[in-house]
Design a protein around this motif. Structure first.
Motif, PDB file in Angstrom:
ATOM      1  N   ASP A  52       0.832  -1.208   0.000  1.00 34.99           N
ATOM      2  CA  ASP A  52       0.000   0.000   0.000  1.00 34.99           C
ATOM      3  C   ASP A  52       0.862   1.251   0.000  1.00 34.99           C
ATOM      4  N   ARG A  53       1.897   1.230   0.820  1.00 32.72           N
ATOM      5  CA  ARG A  53       2.795   2.392   0.883  1.00 32.72           C
ATOM      6  C   ARG A  53       3.490   2.606  -0.453  1.00 32.72           C
ATOM      7  N   ASN A  54       3.934   1.505  -1.075  1.00 34.99           N
ATOM      8  CA  ASN A  54       4.584   1.592  -2.385  1.00 34.99           C
ATOM      9  C   ASN A  54       3.616   2.148  -3.421  1.00 34.99           C
ATOM     10  N   LYS A  55       2.374   1.669  -3.376  1.00 36.48           N
ATOM     11  CA  LYS A  55       1.357   2.150  -4.314  1.00 36.48           C
ATOM     12  C   LYS A  55       1.090   3.635  -4.091  1.00 36.48           C
ATOM     13  N   THR A  56       0.969   4.037  -2.828  1.00 36.60           N
ATOM     14  CA  THR A  56       0.725   5.446  -2.506  1.00 36.60           C
ATOM     15  C   THR A  56       1.872   6.324  -2.985  1.00 36.60           C
ATOM     16  N   ILE A  57       3.094   5.879  -2.727  1.00 40.20           N
ATOM     17  CA  ILE A  57       4.265   6.654  -3.158  1.00 40.20           C
ATOM     18  C   ILE A  57       4.313   6.742  -4.673  1.00 40.20           C
ATOM     19  N   SER A  58       4.049   5.627  -5.357  1.00 40.42           N
ATOM     20  CA  SER A  58       4.053   5.633  -6.829  1.00 40.42           C
ATOM     21  C   SER A  58       2.996   6.591  -7.373  1.00 40.42           C
ATOM     22  N   GLU A  59       1.800   6.549  -6.780  1.00 38.14           N
ATOM     23  CA  GLU A  59       0.737   7.453  -7.224  1.00 38.14           C
ATOM     24  C   GLU A  59       1.121   8.904  -6.970  1.00 38.14           C
ATOM     25  N   ASN A  60       1.711   9.170  -5.813  1.00 32.27           N
ATOM     26  CA  ASN A  60       2.135  10.542  -5.512  1.00 32.27           C
ATOM     27  C   ASN A  60       3.212  11.027  -6.467  1.00 32.27           C
ATOM     28  N   VAL A  61       4.143  10.134  -6.813  1.00 33.49           N
ATOM     29  CA  VAL A  61       5.205  10.502  -7.765  1.00 33.49           C
ATOM     30  C   VAL A  61       4.602  10.777  -9.138  1.00 33.49           C
ATOM     31  N   LYS A  62       3.681   9.914  -9.583  1.00 33.33           N
ATOM     32  CA  LYS A  62       3.035  10.135 -10.891  1.00 33.33           C
ATOM     33  C   LYS A  62       2.239  11.433 -10.892  1.00 33.33           C
ATOM     34  N   ASP A  63       1.534  11.686  -9.786  1.00 35.87           N
ATOM     35  CA  ASP A  63       0.762  12.920  -9.672  1.00 35.87           C
ATOM     36  C   ASP A  63       1.678  14.135  -9.709  1.00 35.87           C
ATOM     37  N   ALA A  64       2.801  14.034  -9.017  1.00 36.93           N
ATOM     38  CA  ALA A  64       3.762  15.148  -9.026  1.00 36.93           C
ATOM     39  C   ALA A  64       4.342  15.354 -10.420  1.00 36.93           C
ATOM     40  N   GLU A  65       4.630  14.262 -11.128  1.00 37.45           N
ATOM     41  CA  GLU A  65       5.139  14.377 -12.502  1.00 37.45           C
ATOM     42  C   GLU A  65       4.097  15.027 -13.408  1.00 37.45           C
ATOM     43  N   ASN A  66       2.837  14.637 -13.243  1.00 38.31           N
ATOM     44  CA  ASN A  66       1.766  15.235 -14.051  1.00 38.31           C
ATOM     45  C   ASN A  66       1.639  16.725 -13.761  1.00 38.31           C
ATOM     46  N   ARG A  67       1.684  17.071 -12.471  1.00 29.99           N
ATOM     47  CA  ARG A  67       1.592  18.493 -12.128  1.00 29.99           C
ATOM     48  C   ARG A  67       2.785  19.261 -12.666  1.00 29.99           C
ATOM     49  N   LEU A  68       3.975  18.638 -12.641  1.00 31.69           N
ATOM     50  CA  LEU A  68       5.168  19.284 -13.193  1.00 31.69           C
ATOM     51  C   LEU A  68       4.996  19.509 -14.693  1.00 31.69           C
ATOM     52  N   ASN A  69       4.488  18.497 -15.399  1.00 29.05           N
ATOM     53  CA  ASN A  69       4.275  18.644 -16.849  1.00 29.05           C
ATOM     54  C   ASN A  69       3.253  19.738 -17.141  1.00 29.05           C
ATOM     55  N   GLU A  70       2.172  19.772 -16.353  1.00 32.87           N
ATOM     56  CA  GLU A  70       1.168  20.820 -16.549  1.00 32.87           C
ATOM     57  C   GLU A  70       1.763  22.205 -16.281  1.00 32.87           C
ATOM     58  N   ALA A  71       2.569  22.294 -15.236  1.00 31.98           N
ATOM     59  CA  ALA A  71       3.189  23.582 -14.907  1.00 31.98           C
ATOM     60  C   ALA A  71       4.146  24.011 -16.015  1.00 31.98           C
ATOM     61  N   GLU A  72       4.894  23.054 -16.563  1.00 33.73           N
ATOM     62  CA  GLU A  72       5.811  23.382 -17.662  1.00 33.73           C
ATOM     63  C   GLU A  72       5.029  23.830 -18.897  1.00 33.73           C
ATOM     64  N   ASN A  73       3.915  23.167 -19.172  1.00 32.91           N
ATOM     65  CA  ASN A  73       3.076  23.568 -20.307  1.00 32.91           C
ATOM     66  C   ASN A  73       2.520  24.977 -20.102  1.00 32.91           C
ATOM     67  N   ARG A  74       2.035  25.256 -18.877  1.00 36.22           N
ATOM     68  CA  ARG A  74       1.522  26.599 -18.595  1.00 36.22           C
ATOM     69  C   ARG A  74       2.632  27.643 -18.704  1.00 36.22           C
ATOM     70  N   LEU A  75       3.839  27.277 -18.254  1.00 38.33           N
ATOM     71  CA  LEU A  75       4.968  28.198 -18.362  1.00 38.33           C
ATOM     72  C   LEU A  75       5.287  28.474 -19.825  1.00 38.33           C
ATOM     73  N   ASN A  76       5.306  27.429 -20.645  1.00 41.98           N
ATOM     74  CA  ASN A  76       5.570  27.616 -22.078  1.00 41.98           C
ATOM     75  C   ASN A  76       4.498  28.503 -22.714  1.00 41.98           C
ATOM     76  N   ASP A  77       3.235  28.252 -22.368  1.00 43.83           N
ATOM     77  CA  ASP A  77       2.151  29.085 -22.898  1.00 43.83           C
ATOM     78  C   ASP A  77       2.300  30.536 -22.454  1.00 43.83           C
ATOM     79  N   ALA A  78       2.639  30.724 -21.198  1.00 45.66           N
ATOM     80  CA  ALA A  78       2.819  32.092 -20.679  1.00 45.66           C
ATOM     81  C   ALA A  78       3.980  32.782 -21.374  1.00 45.66           C
ATOM     82  N   GLN A  79       5.073  32.043 -21.642  1.00 43.84           N
ATOM     83  CA  GLN A  79       6.206  32.639 -22.346  1.00 43.84           C
ATOM     84  C   GLN A  79       5.834  32.996 -23.781  1.00 43.84           C
ATOM     85  N   LYS A  80       5.042  32.141 -24.433  1.00 45.43           N
ATOM     86  CA  LYS A  80       4.587  32.459 -25.792  1.00 45.43           C
ATOM     87  C   LYS A  80       3.714  33.712 -25.781  1.00 45.43           C
ATOM     88  N   GLN A  81       2.806  33.786 -24.809  1.00 43.82           N
ATOM     89  CA  GLN A  81       1.946  34.966 -24.700  1.00 43.82           C
ATOM     90  C   GLN A  81       2.763  36.213 -24.412  1.00 43.82           C
TER      91      GLN A  81
END
Length: 140
Positions: A52-81
């Motif tokens: 369970d702990r491994n699953k929770t950590i894996s999910e948290n890491v994936k969630d953090a990676e997704n949020r990082l990708n979204e933040a990078e996309n928003r940053l790229n969009d903001a730089q283009k704007q």
């Protein structure tokens, strides 16, 4: 420490096996015995908890990676704007300078024409006065 060893020695004697009374050997055997007992009795619950702990950590890491990708996309969009806004601002500045230059040229031409008109009028008045004085002198 001695009491601790005695407890395990007594427990072991009651179950039918004895441990070596030497501190090093009995400590190692006791530790190994404790690990074996813990692993066998709590194997399922610890395994499930670790999974369970491994699953929770894996999910948290994936969630953090997704949020990082979204933040990078928003940053790229903001730089283009920002780049687009800078292009628009530079065009507006350029157009403003051109308009300002044209307005100043128009004002200068208007002032020039106004001065030309006044100067011509002044010359006519001067010529008229000059003739009037010339006729007055001629009459005398």
């Amino acid at each position: 420490m001695e009491n601790f060893n005695q407890i395990f020695s007594l427990m072991a004697e009651e179950d039918g096996f004895t441990l070596d009374p030497l501190i090093l050997e009995s400590g190692v055997i006791n530790i190994v015995g404790l690990i074996v007992i813990v692993v066998t009795t709590a194997k399922d619950s610890i395994g499930a908890m670790l999974r369970d702990r491994n699953k929770t950590i894996s999910e948290n890491v994936k969630d953090a990676e997704n949020r990082l990708n979204e933040a990078e996309n928003r940053l790229n969009d903001a730089q283009k704007q920002l780049n687009q806004a800078n292009v628009v601002i530079s065009k507006i500045k350029s157009d403003t300078l051109k308009t300002k230059k044209l307005m100043l040229e128009a004002d200068a031409n208007e002032a020039k024409n106004d001065l030309k008109f006044r100067f011509e009028r002044a010359m006519l008045v001067f010529t008229s006065k000059e003739r009037q004085i010339f006729y007055e002198i001629k009459e005398q």
